[in-house]
Design a protein around this motif. Structure first.
Motif, PDB file in Angstrom:
ATOM      1  N   ALA A  37      14.955  26.708  75.518  1.00  0.00           N
ATOM      2  CA  ALA A  37      15.422  26.746  76.902  1.00  0.00           C
ATOM      3  C   ALA A  37      16.201  28.029  77.186  1.00  0.00           C
ATOM      4  O   ALA A  37      17.008  28.483  76.365  1.00  0.00           O
ATOM      5  N   VAL A  38      15.956  28.598  78.362  1.00  0.00           N
ATOM      6  CA  VAL A  38      16.745  29.719  78.878  1.00  0.00           C
ATOM      7  C   VAL A  38      17.665  29.150  79.955  1.00  0.00           C
ATOM      8  O   VAL A  38      17.186  28.651  80.979  1.00  0.00           O
ATOM      9  N   LEU A  39      18.959  29.185  79.707  1.00  0.00           N
ATOM     10  CA  LEU A  39      19.916  28.555  80.612  1.00  0.00           C
ATOM     11  C   LEU A  39      20.519  29.561  81.575  1.00  0.00           C
ATOM     12  O   LEU A  39      20.760  30.722  81.233  1.00  0.00           O
ATOM     13  N   GLN A  40      20.763  29.106  82.783  1.00  0.00           N
ATOM     14  CA  GLN A  40      21.438  29.908  83.793  1.00  0.00           C
ATOM     15  C   GLN A  40      22.387  28.983  84.555  1.00  0.00           C
ATOM     16  O   GLN A  40      21.940  28.001  85.158  1.00  0.00           O
ATOM     17  N   ASP A  41      23.663  29.275  84.480  1.00  0.00           N
ATOM     18  CA  ASP A  41      24.692  28.421  85.094  1.00  0.00           C
ATOM     19  C   ASP A  41      24.588  26.984  84.592  1.00  0.00           C
ATOM     20  O   ASP A  41      24.772  26.012  85.346  1.00  0.00           O
ATOM     21  N   GLY A  42      24.287  26.848  83.315  1.00  0.00           N
ATOM     22  CA  GLY A  42      24.239  25.535  82.705  1.00  0.00           C
ATOM     23  C   GLY A  42      22.977  24.746  82.975  1.00  0.00           C
ATOM     24  O   GLY A  42      22.844  23.599  82.530  1.00  0.00           O
ATOM     25  N   LYS A  43      22.007  25.335  83.678  1.00  0.00           N
ATOM     26  CA  LYS A  43      20.753  24.648  83.991  1.00  0.00           C
ATOM     27  C   LYS A  43      19.576  25.418  83.402  1.00  0.00           C
ATOM     28  O   LYS A  43      19.653  26.628  83.207  1.00  0.00           O
ATOM     29  N   ILE A  44      18.492  24.701  83.125  1.00  0.00           N
ATOM     30  CA  ILE A  44      17.300  25.349  82.562  1.00  0.00           C
ATOM     31  C   ILE A  44      16.632  26.215  83.617  1.00  0.00           C
ATOM     32  O   ILE A  44      16.219  25.717  84.665  1.00  0.00           O
ATOM     33  N   ALA A  45      16.551  27.509  83.345  1.00  0.00           N
ATOM     34  CA  ALA A  45      15.908  28.437  84.271  1.00  0.00           C
ATOM     35  C   ALA A  45      14.469  28.716  83.877  1.00  0.00           C
ATOM     36  O   ALA A  45      13.615  28.988  84.722  1.00  0.00           O
ATOM     37  N   SER A  46      14.193  28.627  82.566  1.00  0.00           N
ATOM     38  CA  SER A  46      12.834  28.889  82.087  1.00  0.00           C
ATOM     39  C   SER A  46      12.746  28.460  80.624  1.00  0.00           C
ATOM     40  O   SER A  46      13.703  27.902  80.073  1.00  0.00           O
ATOM     41  N   LEU A  47      11.602  28.733  80.004  1.00  0.00           N
ATOM     42  CA  LEU A  47      11.413  28.498  78.577  1.00  0.00           C
ATOM     43  C   LEU A  47      10.909  29.783  77.932  1.00  0.00           C
ATOM     44  O   LEU A  47      10.175  30.547  78.548  1.00  0.00           O
ATOM     45  N   ARG A  48      11.297  29.994  76.695  1.00  0.00           N
ATOM     46  CA  ARG A  48      10.761  31.115  75.922  1.00  0.00           C
ATOM     47  C   ARG A  48      10.360  30.599  74.538  1.00  0.00           C
ATOM     48  O   ARG A  48      10.636  29.468  74.176  1.00  0.00           O
ATOM     49  N   ASP A  49       9.715  31.443  73.780  1.00  0.00           N
ATOM     50  CA  ASP A  49       9.280  31.083  72.427  1.00  0.00           C
ATOM     51  C   ASP A  49       8.546  29.741  72.430  1.00  0.00           C
ATOM     52  O   ASP A  49       8.925  28.786  71.736  1.00  0.00           O
ATOM     53  N   ILE A  50       7.494  29.665  73.217  1.00  0.00           N
ATOM     54  CA  ILE A  50       6.726  28.419  73.327  1.00  0.00           C
ATOM     55  C   ILE A  50       6.195  28.030  71.952  1.00  0.00           C
ATOM     56  O   ILE A  50       5.556  28.836  71.264  1.00  0.00           O
TER      57      ILE A  50
END
Length: 337
Positions: free
Chosen positions: A115-128
């Motif tokens: 998970a890529v977090l932004q302000d404590g929320k999931i903004a995207s995913l990486r390293d699928i």
């Protein structure tokens, strides 16, 4: 489109090194397959009604793990992921953020990664690292037994509860088809709020799945907006939507109820006890939008109804005991979140 054709359609984005073996599996296994799992550095798996299958590197089907099995490499995962996104990952960010991508035909691919977090929320995913291909199934007539048991009570709202992969969406799809085509009573105007594109499988405005003769589809609408839009513009008798569960869904249901429509939906819960241990689920029942709850059985028999009960009887299990220290509030079972 039969199940073999649906299987062949869903594997199209998978890399050729894996797809060549999937193409050759027997037709009866294609018909049984519910999920195809790809995990980085792990064996390719087929999850079927009767068990889990693996592959040897030569493509032979295995009922048990063994040495020299067909595995998915990191390149297999990344190339398949890009193909699923039609080589435009950015345009699918909203879906990826929610952990899935919907394919043409209503099939869905669950996505695992970091998970890529932004302000404590999931903004995207990486390293699928994993992909779960869930095959959308059409089983015409599978809702007839439920409608027979309901004896018209669906008009007071119906909530279908079941664990993952027990056929909730399949059953819901056939309910829409039965009710909007008059196969189990008078023809009803049905509006389907298809937030995730799984029910209708709409592609370029054309539903890929059969939802009946008198059914309107609101594709991609969030539930709250979709329910209100349907009421304002389509005058439905019944609104169908999939996968309720959060507190925000309670508000959407209340708005639909206040508009005077019958709601039919699903929720993740493997039993009555599990349902009543989830506060959002109890709040959904308390809205009065669902007069009846139908429970589904095991994954080995998707769409099989094992019990039908009144929502009021379920709520009574909580509300019949009051604590003098709670000021008249219901005593919640231990573990309610």
């Amino acid at each position: 489109m039969n199940m073999e054709e649906r299987f062949d359609r869903i594997i199209e984005p998978i890399t050729e090194t894996i797809k060549q073996h999937l193409r050759r599996i027997p037709e009866d296994i294609k018909r049984q397959t519910q999920e195809i799992r790809l995990r980085t550095g792990r064996p390719v798996c087929l999850y079927c009604n009767k068990g889990i299958y693996f592959f040897s590197r030569a493509g032979r089907i295995l009922c048990y793990p063994a040495e020299e099995m067909l595995t998915a490499t990191r390149d297999d995962i990344l190339e398949t992921f890009r193909a699923i996104c039609s080589y435009s990952v950015y345009s699918h960010q909203d879906e990826i953020r929610n952990g899935y991508i919907t394919l043409r035909g209503g099939h869905r691919v669950g996505v695992g990664g970091t998970a890529v977090l932004q302000d404590g929320k999931i903004a995207s995913l990486r390293d699928i690292s994993s992909l779960n291909f869930r095959i959308a199934r059409q089983i015409p007539g599978c809702a007839q037994e439920l409608l027979r048991q309901m004896k018209g009570r669906w008009a007071h709202g119906l909530l279908i509860a079941g664990a993952p992969a027990t056929g909730k969406t399949t059953l819901l799809r056939d309910l829409a088809r039965e009710l909007s085509s008059g196969r189990s009573g008078p023809i009803r105007k049905v509006a389907v709020v298809d937030e995730r594109g799984e029910l209708a499988g709409t592609c370029i405005g054309v539903p890929q799945n059969d939802l009946g003769l008198c059914c309107d589809v609101l594709d991609g609408y969030p539930k709250a907006e979709g329910i209100l839009q349907a009421v304002r513009t389509l005058s439905p008798d019944i609104v169908v939507c999939d996968e309720l569960g959060g507190m925000e869904d309670v508000s959407a249901v209340e708005q639909g109820l206040n508009a005077g429509v019958t709601l039919v939906s699903t929720i993740h819960a493997g039993s009555a006890e599990e349902l009543l241990h989830r506060r959002p689920a109890v709040r959904l029942l308390e809205t009065g939008a669902f007069g009846t709850v139908a429970f589904l059985g095991e994954r080995s028999s998707p769409g099989t109804v094992t019990g039908v009960c009144k929502a009021g009887d379920l709520l009574a299990q909580i509300h019949r005991n009051y604590s003098s220290d709670s000021g008249g509030e219901p005593v919640w079972p231990a573990g309610v979140a």
